[in-house]
Design an enzyme around this catalytic site. Structure first.
Site, PDB file in Angstrom:
ATOM      1  N   GLY A  16       0.825  -1.204   0.000  1.00 57.23           N
ATOM      2  CA  GLY A  16       0.000   0.000   0.000  1.00 57.23           C
ATOM      3  C   GLY A  16       0.857   1.251   0.000  1.00 57.23           C
ATOM      4  O   GLY A  16       0.486   2.275   0.566  1.00 57.23           O
ATOM      5  N   TYR A 156     -13.614  -3.441  10.223  1.00 57.06           N
ATOM      6  CA  TYR A 156     -12.280  -2.831  10.256  1.00 57.06           C
ATOM      7  C   TYR A 156     -11.627  -3.056  11.629  1.00 57.06           C
ATOM      8  O   TYR A 156     -10.463  -3.458  11.721  1.00 57.06           O
ATOM      9  CB  TYR A 156     -12.430  -1.344   9.960  1.00 57.06           C
ATOM     10  N   ALA A 158     -12.266  -5.397  13.787  1.00 57.04           N
ATOM     11  CA  ALA A 158     -11.932  -6.824  13.949  1.00 57.04           C
ATOM     12  C   ALA A 158     -10.654  -7.153  13.183  1.00 57.04           C
ATOM     13  O   ALA A 158      -9.795  -7.894  13.681  1.00 57.04           O
ATOM     14  CB  ALA A 158     -13.095  -7.688  13.463  1.00 57.04           C
ATOM     15  N   LYS A 160      -8.170  -5.149  12.496  1.00 57.94           N
ATOM     16  CA  LYS A 160      -7.006  -4.530  13.133  1.00 57.94           C
ATOM     17  C   LYS A 160      -6.700  -5.187  14.482  1.00 57.94           C
ATOM     18  O   LYS A 160      -5.536  -5.358  14.855  1.00 57.94           O
ATOM     19  CB  LYS A 160      -7.220  -3.022  13.287  1.00 57.94           C
TER      20      LYS A 160
HETATM   21  P1  NAI Z   1      -5.069   4.986   1.704  1.00 58.99           P
HETATM   22  O1  NAI Z   1      -6.441   4.536   1.345  1.00 58.99           O
HETATM   23  O2  NAI Z   1      -4.670   6.385   1.434  1.00 58.99           O
HETATM   24  O3  NAI Z   1      -3.998   4.013   1.002  1.00 58.99           O
HETATM   25  C1  NAI Z   1      -4.147   2.629   1.048  1.00 58.99           C
HETATM   26  C2  NAI Z   1      -3.082   1.944   0.248  1.00 58.99           C
HETATM   27  O4  NAI Z   1      -3.303   0.538   0.336  1.00 58.99           O
HETATM   28  C3  NAI Z   1      -3.090   2.307  -1.227  1.00 58.99           C
HETATM   29  O5  NAI Z   1      -1.747   2.337  -1.671  1.00 58.99           O
HETATM   30  C4  NAI Z   1      -3.792   1.115  -1.870  1.00 58.99           C
HETATM   31  O6  NAI Z   1      -3.375   0.871  -3.214  1.00 58.99           O
HETATM   32  C5  NAI Z   1      -3.328  -0.005  -0.964  1.00 58.99           C
HETATM   33  N1  NAI Z   1      -4.194  -1.167  -0.999  1.00 58.99           N
HETATM   34  C6  NAI Z   1      -5.496  -1.245  -0.627  1.00 58.99           C
HETATM   35  N2  NAI Z   1      -5.944  -2.499  -0.813  1.00 58.99           N
HETATM   36  C7  NAI Z   1      -4.906  -3.215  -1.302  1.00 58.99           C
HETATM   37  C8  NAI Z   1      -4.750  -4.566  -1.710  1.00 58.99           C
HETATM   38  N3  NAI Z   1      -5.752  -5.458  -1.647  1.00 58.99           N
HETATM   39  N4  NAI Z   1      -3.541  -4.971  -2.175  1.00 58.99           N
HETATM   40  C9  NAI Z   1      -2.515  -4.099  -2.266  1.00 58.99           C
HETATM   41  N5  NAI Z   1      -2.610  -2.797  -1.892  1.00 58.99           N
HETATM   42  C10 NAI Z   1      -3.790  -2.374  -1.435  1.00 58.99           C
HETATM   43  O7  NAI Z   1      -4.909   4.609   3.228  1.00 58.99           O
HETATM   44  P2  NAI Z   1      -4.049   5.269   4.415  1.00 58.99           P
HETATM   45  O8  NAI Z   1      -4.915   6.215   5.138  1.00 58.99           O
HETATM   46  O9  NAI Z   1      -2.737   5.706   3.929  1.00 58.99           O
HETATM   47  O10 NAI Z   1      -3.894   3.999   5.370  1.00 58.99           O
HETATM   48  C11 NAI Z   1      -2.751   3.139   5.329  1.00 58.99           C
HETATM   49  C12 NAI Z   1      -2.873   2.141   6.467  1.00 58.99           C
HETATM   50  O11 NAI Z   1      -2.966   2.845   7.699  1.00 58.99           O
HETATM   51  C13 NAI Z   1      -4.106   1.254   6.377  1.00 58.99           C
HETATM   52  O12 NAI Z   1      -3.791  -0.045   6.827  1.00 58.99           O
HETATM   53  C14 NAI Z   1      -5.074   1.916   7.344  1.00 58.99           C
HETATM   54  O13 NAI Z   1      -6.001   1.004   7.862  1.00 58.99           O
HETATM   55  C15 NAI Z   1      -4.110   2.415   8.395  1.00 58.99           C
HETATM   56  N6  NAI Z   1      -4.645   3.518   9.199  1.00 58.99           N
HETATM   57  C16 NAI Z   1      -5.027   4.704   8.615  1.00 58.99           C
HETATM   58  C17 NAI Z   1      -5.539   5.701   9.403  1.00 58.99           C
HETATM   59  C18 NAI Z   1      -5.966   7.026   8.858  1.00 58.99           C
HETATM   60  O14 NAI Z   1      -6.556   7.799   9.630  1.00 58.99           O
HETATM   61  N7  NAI Z   1      -5.705   7.344   7.608  1.00 58.99           N
HETATM   62  C19 NAI Z   1      -5.697   5.525  10.853  1.00 58.99           C
HETATM   63  C20 NAI Z   1      -5.259   4.258  11.346  1.00 58.99           C
HETATM   64  C21 NAI Z   1      -4.758   3.302  10.533  1.00 58.99           C
END
Ligand code: NAI
Length: 248
Positions: A16, A156, A158, A160
């Site tokens: 990601g 989500y 669950a 995490k």
């Molecule tokens: P985002 O939506 O901006 O980016 C997500 C990334 O994951 C993208 O690069 C996308 O291509 C990739 N991705 C999604 N599904 C995929 C798959 N099946 N295979 C390969 N790549 C995949 O998300 P963000 O906000 O940058 O979040 C990143 C991580 O941080 C996630 O795990 C999210 O749950 C976690 N997180 C985010 C928070 C927030 O407030 N933004 C808070 C807490 C955790």
């Protein structure tokens, strides 16, 4: 930590890594000297990302982390092109929010398969090599929602919370081989994932965050870099929140 290159000569996978927090982490690991493999569903975007990273030897891979065979193939490609993987950051994640009664089967299974299954697939695909080399650091990006729960995010939360159990189990299994596994649990961070929040929701959230603001990807990256590197050599099985004090 700028200026130091503590990951020089090693390869690091960031799933990601094409945007948001993962993009920031890819940049931080490249700054630390690692050859970064940006793994994302949107490979073209990942290609654009690697062109911007500091240093050389980086590469982008299109891979759906929910697909175990694709993960195995991708790790093999990374290792033949960029060398043995010393750092794995499981950051890819999605949300499909709804109250429990309205969650569809697909909302449940896709979130679990991507957030939890994806990390498992990547850990299984990289762990054998790390075990042979008796060295490695795995960082799972989880969420404070996995610690606290959240109405409208049962799937989500669950996924995490499951990652927290996976982190500790992997840490216990692999510690004797000098492989560490930790979780970084961000609070609310400004990315595409949170861009749908209305201004009123953001104001409400700020009241629950002692620091009084949402975080930026940069708030998370330094810790991931530290956990990947040698200074964290005696830290494993930990869940560290980066949340402006929200979950304490
Ligand atoms: P985002 O939506 O901006 O980016 C997500 C990334 O994951 C993208 O690069 C996308 O291509 C990739 N991705 C999604 N599904 C995929 C798959 N099946 N295979 C390969 N790549 C995949 O998300 P963000 O906000 O940058 O979040 C990143 C991580 O941080 C996630 O795990 C999210 O749950 C976690 N997180 C985010 C928070 C927030 O407030 N933004 C808070 C807490 C955790």
């Amino acid at each position: 930590m700028t200026g130091r290159k503590e990951l020089t000569g090693s390869a690091a996978i960031v799933t990601g890594g094409s945007r948001g927090i993962g993009l920031g982490i890819a940049g931080a690991l490249a700054e630390a000297g690692a050859r970064v493999a940006v793994v994302a569903r949107d490979g073209e975007k990942a290609e654009a990302v690697i062109a911007e990273l500091e240093g050389s030897g980086h590469a982008a891979y299109s891979c759906d982390v929910a697909d175990a065979k694709a993960c195995k193939r991708t790790v093999a490609r990374v290792e033949s092109a960029q060398g043995p993987v010393a750092t794995l950051v499981n950051n890819a994640g999605i949300t499909r929010d709804n109250i429990v009664l309205r969650l569809r089967d697909d909302d449940w299974s896709q979130v679990i398969a991507t957030n939890l299954g994806g990390a498992f697939n990547m850990i299984r695909a990289t762990a054998r090599g790390m075990m042979k080399r008796r060295s490695g650091s795995i960082v799972n990006i989880t969420s404070v929602i996995g610690l606290m729960g959240n109405a409208g995010q049962a799937n989500y939360a669950a996924s995490k919370a499951g990652l927290h159990g996976l982190t500790k189990s992997v840490a216990k299994e692999l510690a004797s081989r000098n492989i560490r596994c930790n979780a970084v649990a961000p609070g609310f961070i400004l990315t595409d994932m949170t861009s749908a929040l209305a201004d009123a929701q953001v104001d409400e959230l700020k009241k629950r965050i002692p620091a009084g603001r949402l975080g930026e990807p940069a708030d998370v990256c330094g810790l991931v870099r530290f956990l990947a590197g040698p200074e964290a050599g005696y830290i494993t099985g930990q869940i560290i929140a980066v949340d402006g004090g929200m979950a304490m």
